[in-house]
Motif scaffolding. Structure first.
Motif, PDB file in Angstrom:
ATOM      1  N   ILE A   2      44.825  47.026  42.506  1.00  0.00           N
ATOM      2  CA  ILE A   2      46.183  47.198  41.994  1.00  0.00           C
ATOM      3  C   ILE A   2      46.363  48.571  41.359  1.00  0.00           C
ATOM      4  N   ALA A   3      45.425  48.997  40.525  1.00  0.00           N
ATOM      5  CA  ALA A   3      45.564  50.305  39.878  1.00  0.00           C
ATOM      6  C   ALA A   3      45.532  51.460  40.885  1.00  0.00           C
ATOM      7  N   PRO A   4      44.591  51.481  41.842  1.00  0.00           N
ATOM      8  CA  PRO A   4      44.645  52.560  42.843  1.00  0.00           C
ATOM      9  C   PRO A   4      45.942  52.551  43.644  1.00  0.00           C
ATOM     10  N   ALA A   5      46.416  51.363  44.029  1.00  0.00           N
ATOM     11  CA  ALA A   5      47.676  51.292  44.772  1.00  0.00           C
ATOM     12  C   ALA A   5      48.834  51.798  43.911  1.00  0.00           C
ATOM     13  N   PHE A   6      48.829  51.442  42.632  1.00  0.00           N
ATOM     14  CA  PHE A   6      49.888  51.869  41.721  1.00  0.00           C
ATOM     15  C   PHE A   6      49.911  53.393  41.595  1.00  0.00           C
ATOM     16  N   TRP A   7      48.734  53.999  41.392  1.00  0.00           N
ATOM     17  CA  TRP A   7      48.705  55.448  41.185  1.00  0.00           C
ATOM     18  C   TRP A   7      48.934  56.208  42.480  1.00  0.00           C
ATOM     19  N   PHE A   8      48.627  55.601  43.627  1.00  0.00           N
ATOM     20  CA  PHE A   8      48.987  56.211  44.898  1.00  0.00           C
ATOM     21  C   PHE A   8      50.500  56.167  45.078  1.00  0.00           C
ATOM     22  N   LEU A   9      51.111  55.062  44.665  1.00  0.00           N
ATOM     23  CA  LEU A   9      52.563  54.929  44.737  1.00  0.00           C
ATOM     24  C   LEU A   9      53.239  55.955  43.829  1.00  0.00           C
ATOM     25  N   VAL A  10      52.663  56.168  42.640  1.00  0.00           N
ATOM     26  CA  VAL A  10      53.268  57.077  41.661  1.00  0.00           C
ATOM     27  C   VAL A  10      53.002  58.539  42.001  1.00  0.00           C
ATOM     28  N   GLY A  11      51.749  58.851  42.342  1.00  0.00           N
ATOM     29  CA  GLY A  11      51.372  60.253  42.479  1.00  0.00           C
ATOM     30  C   GLY A  11      50.719  60.646  43.782  1.00  0.00           C
ATOM     31  N   GLY A  12      50.841  59.811  44.809  1.00  0.00           N
ATOM     32  CA  GLY A  12      50.243  60.143  46.090  1.00  0.00           C
ATOM     33  C   GLY A  12      48.730  60.238  45.993  1.00  0.00           C
ATOM     34  N   LEU A  13      48.130  60.954  46.930  1.00  0.00           N
ATOM     35  CA  LEU A  13      46.679  61.088  46.947  1.00  0.00           C
ATOM     36  C   LEU A  13      46.140  61.788  45.690  1.00  0.00           C
ATOM     37  N   PRO A  14      46.828  62.804  45.134  1.00  0.00           N
ATOM     38  CA  PRO A  14      46.335  63.382  43.874  1.00  0.00           C
ATOM     39  C   PRO A  14      46.269  62.349  42.749  1.00  0.00           C
ATOM     40  N   GLY A  15      47.302  61.511  42.638  1.00  0.00           N
ATOM     41  CA  GLY A  15      47.299  60.477  41.610  1.00  0.00           C
ATOM     42  C   GLY A  15      46.188  59.470  41.816  1.00  0.00           C
ATOM     43  N   LEU A  16      45.960  59.086  43.054  1.00  0.00           N
ATOM     44  CA  LEU A  16      44.903  58.121  43.369  1.00  0.00           C
ATOM     45  C   LEU A  16      43.526  58.703  43.040  1.00  0.00           C
ATOM     46  N   LEU A  17      43.268  59.951  43.437  1.00  0.00           N
ATOM     47  CA  LEU A  17      41.971  60.557  43.173  1.00  0.00           C
ATOM     48  C   LEU A  17      41.755  60.782  41.672  1.00  0.00           C
ATOM     49  N   LEU A  18      42.804  61.125  40.959  1.00  0.00           N
ATOM     50  CA  LEU A  18      42.689  61.271  39.510  1.00  0.00           C
ATOM     51  C   LEU A  18      42.287  59.945  38.883  1.00  0.00           C
ATOM     52  N   TYR A  19      42.922  58.874  39.332  1.00  0.00           N
ATOM     53  CA  TYR A  19      42.562  57.561  38.791  1.00  0.00           C
ATOM     54  C   TYR A  19      41.113  57.216  39.117  1.00  0.00           C
ATOM     55  N   LYS A  20      40.697  57.421  40.360  1.00  0.00           N
ATOM     56  CA  LYS A  20      39.354  57.014  40.780  1.00  0.00           C
ATOM     57  C   LYS A  20      38.266  57.803  40.060  1.00  0.00           C
TER      58      LYS A  20
END
Length: 293
Positions: A139-157
């Motif tokens: 859920i969190a990776p999907a959320f941050w991908f939705l919010v910030g695209g791949l940069p947001g997803l990688l930042l979260y991970k």
């Protein structure tokens, strides 16, 4: 989400090249070895997280320039629904063979001592891991991908990876890992509560929200208690409770204390079904948002 659910983590690929999560772990480990020494360790930890975060944002931006196909593949690789379900289901399968097999399987997904676990302890560990990693790994990776695209997803991970490696209150990491732990808490603030809401909604338990919120606020983690308390009520079981870390017995209060405590493979399998049900609701939600936006 569909690619991840269908393919999971293909071993033929990741046996040949390192998984991005492995590379992130190596980067965090390098920072720990090189920077976690001497004085001003908290400041050094803050600098490490700034550097790792900027690296993740830059890499995500660069990959996004390759087009939507690269973004989709990158996101699918960094989502972990299929892998999570497979690992949790393996604990149920192990328990059906023997308690020792169940202990061995649950040791792959929890950080607590497993050598003296009872059948119920094994089941609780698997279900707690299922709930927490549903939030952290799906859920969190999907959320941050939705919010910030791949940069947001990688930042979260990279933040979540750092927290899992150095975000502990140990003599070595309490100061250096402070920034990783606090930033991870911040990034999981919305996803953890969203995960709890999805679990309750897909099991017709919206009226239990206040109970979940009350127990989540008392949890040792500011975020993990939300999906854990929701999963406990969805399955009608008691979670958390006493456990051992590094030979030290620690007593935590039960979550959903009135739930069943004598549990086993059946309840773990029910947790796997709850994972898929919640994943399905999340898929519908992001599809609707994509259409609206």
């Amino acid at each position: 989400m569909l690619l991840d659910a269908a393919l999971g983590e293909p071993r033929w690929l990741w046996d040949r090249v390192p998984h991005p999560a492995v590379l992130m772990g190596r980067a965090v480990g390098w920072c720990d070895r090189v920077l976690n020494r001497g004085t001003a360790r908290r400041a050094r930890g803050v600098a490490a997280m700034l550097g790792l975060g900027l690296l993740a944002l830059g890499l995500g931006w660069g990959l996004a320039q390759l087009g939507p196909t690269a973004e989709v593949i990158g996101a699918a690789i960094l989502l972990a629904q299929r892998s999570l379900v497979d690992h949790v289901a393996a604990v149920a399968q192990g328990l059906r063979v023997s308690l020792e097999d169940g202990r061995h399987a649950v040791a792959q997904i929890v950080g607590r001592d497993t050598g003296a676990m009872t059948r119920s302890d094994v089941a609780r560990g698997a279900i707690e891991s299922a709930a927490e990693n549903l939030s952290d790994g799906v859920i969190a990776p999907a959320f941050w991908f939705l919010v910030g695209g791949l940069p947001g997803l990688l930042l979260y991970k990279i933040t979540n990876t750092a927290d899992s490696m150095i975000g502990y209150r140990t003599p070595r990491h309490e100061a250096f890992g402070w920034a990783a732990a606090r930033f991870d808490d911040l990034l999981n603030l919305v996803p953890a509560r969203g995960t709890a809401g999805l679990i309750l909604a897909t099991h017709g338990l919206w009226r239990r929200w206040e109970q979940v919120a009350r127990e989540a606020r008392q949890h040792r983690s500011p975020n993990a208690g939300w999906p854990e308390a929701a999963m406990a009520r969805a399955l009608g079981v008691a979670l958390s409770g006493p456990r051992s870390y590094h030979g030290e017995r620690r007593v935590f209060p039960y979550v959903n204390a009135e739930g069943r405590r004598d549990i086993g493979a059946v309840e773990i399998e029910a947790a796997c079904r709850a994972l898929w049900r919640t994943w399905g609701a999340a898929l519908v939600l992001v599809t609707v948002l994509a259409l609206l936006l």
